[in-house]
Design a protein around this motif. Structure first.
Motif, PDB file in Angstrom:
ATOM      1  N   PHE A  13       0.880  -1.336   0.026  1.00 44.78           N
ATOM      2  CA  PHE A  13      -0.032   0.103  -0.132  1.00 44.78           C
ATOM      3  C   PHE A  13       0.849   1.384   0.182  1.00 44.78           C
ATOM      4  CE2 PHE A  13      -1.757   3.476   2.883  1.00 44.78           C
ATOM      5  CZ  PHE A  13      -2.794   3.639   2.021  1.00 44.78           C
ATOM      6  N   TYR A  14       1.811   1.261   1.004  1.00 46.39           N
ATOM      7  CA  TYR A  14       3.014   2.435   0.952  1.00 46.39           C
ATOM      8  C   TYR A  14       3.659   2.514  -0.346  1.00 46.39           C
ATOM      9  CZ  TYR A  14       1.911   4.351   5.622  1.00 46.39           C
ATOM     10  OH  TYR A  14       1.041   4.999   6.676  1.00 46.39           O
ATOM     11  N   ALA A  15       4.130   1.540  -0.829  1.00 47.14           N
ATOM     12  CA  ALA A  15       4.985   1.438  -2.043  1.00 47.14           C
ATOM     13  C   ALA A  15       4.046   2.139  -3.408  1.00 47.14           C
ATOM     14  CB  ALA A  15       5.261   0.126  -2.386  1.00 47.14           C
ATOM     15  N   PHE A  52      10.617   4.419   1.105  1.00 46.82           N
ATOM     16  CA  PHE A  52      11.773   3.998   2.016  1.00 46.82           C
ATOM     17  C   PHE A  52      11.031   2.909   3.055  1.00 46.82           C
ATOM     18  CE2 PHE A  52      14.886   7.368   0.621  1.00 46.82           C
ATOM     19  CZ  PHE A  52      15.808   6.321   0.106  1.00 46.82           C
ATOM     20  N   GLY A  53      10.042   3.761   3.552  1.00 40.68           N
ATOM     21  CA  GLY A  53       9.542   2.977   4.677  1.00 40.68           C
ATOM     22  C   GLY A  53       8.650   1.779   4.171  1.00 40.68           C
ATOM     23  N   ALA A  54       8.315   1.603   3.000  1.00 40.27           N
ATOM     24  CA  ALA A  54       7.710   0.309   2.410  1.00 40.27           C
ATOM     25  C   ALA A  54       8.508  -0.652   2.509  1.00 40.27           C
ATOM     26  CB  ALA A  54       6.915   0.611   1.143  1.00 40.27           C
ATOM     27  N   VAL A  55      10.014  -0.126   1.669  1.00 39.12           N
ATOM     28  CA  VAL A  55      11.013  -1.281   1.722  1.00 39.12           C
ATOM     29  C   VAL A  55      11.522  -1.800   3.130  1.00 39.12           C
ATOM     30  CG1 VAL A  55      13.600  -1.330   1.022  1.00 39.12           C
ATOM     31  CG2 VAL A  55      11.957  -0.309  -0.610  1.00 39.12           C
ATOM     32  N   ALA A  56      11.884  -1.052   3.978  1.00 39.44           N
ATOM     33  CA  ALA A  56      12.024  -1.243   5.489  1.00 39.44           C
ATOM     34  C   ALA A  56      11.056  -2.209   6.070  1.00 39.44           C
ATOM     35  CB  ALA A  56      12.354   0.078   6.363  1.00 39.44           C
TER      36      ALA A  56
END
Length: 132
Positions: A13-15, A52-56
């Motif tokens: 969702f964030y990505a 960045f948050g989605a990847v982390a």
């Protein structure tokens, strides 16, 4: 198993939201409060933050990185809440009612849930599922 699945869903969702911020900034710029300086930069950097948050959050090899991503996405959701309120107010003053209460009221209630979901799926909190 459920936590991992929800973590991947939230990361996706964030990505998607991050890519949308970068490729189609116009809808996000249209709901930006007037007091925000350089709104184009804010939309760009919020898209980068979401990516960045989605990847982390999605990675599996570093629990500290996953937790940092979860905290970052939770803080992000808190920080963009004024834009959501502004969008609500803008829509309600439109003659056609914009997207209407059926969209905005659930969105307002979903924001705290999204904050919790980021923290729970990232392993920052176990509440309310903590084993006794």
């Amino acid at each position: 198993m459920i936590r991992a699945g929800m973590r991947w869903l939230l990361a996706a969702f964030y990505a998607i939201a991050g890519v949308a911020h970068l490729l189609r900034p116009a809808p996000f710029l249209s709901i930006m409060p007037e007091w925000v300086p350089v709104p184009e930069a804010f939309v760009f950097w919020t898209g980068i933050a979401e990516l960045f948050g989605a990847v982390a959050l999605a990675q599996w090899f570093s629990q500290p990185l996953r937790r940092a991503g979860a905290v970052g996405l939770a803080l992000y959701a808190v920080c963009v809440f004024p834009a959501n309120i502004h969008h609500f107010a803008l829509d309600m003053t439109r003659p056609d009612g914009g997207l209407g209460l059926g969209y905005h009221v659930p969105r307002m209630f979903a924001q705290p849930l999204i904050v919790w979901l980021a923290l729970w799926t990232g392993g920052v909190t176990d509440w309310p599922f903590r084993r006794r």
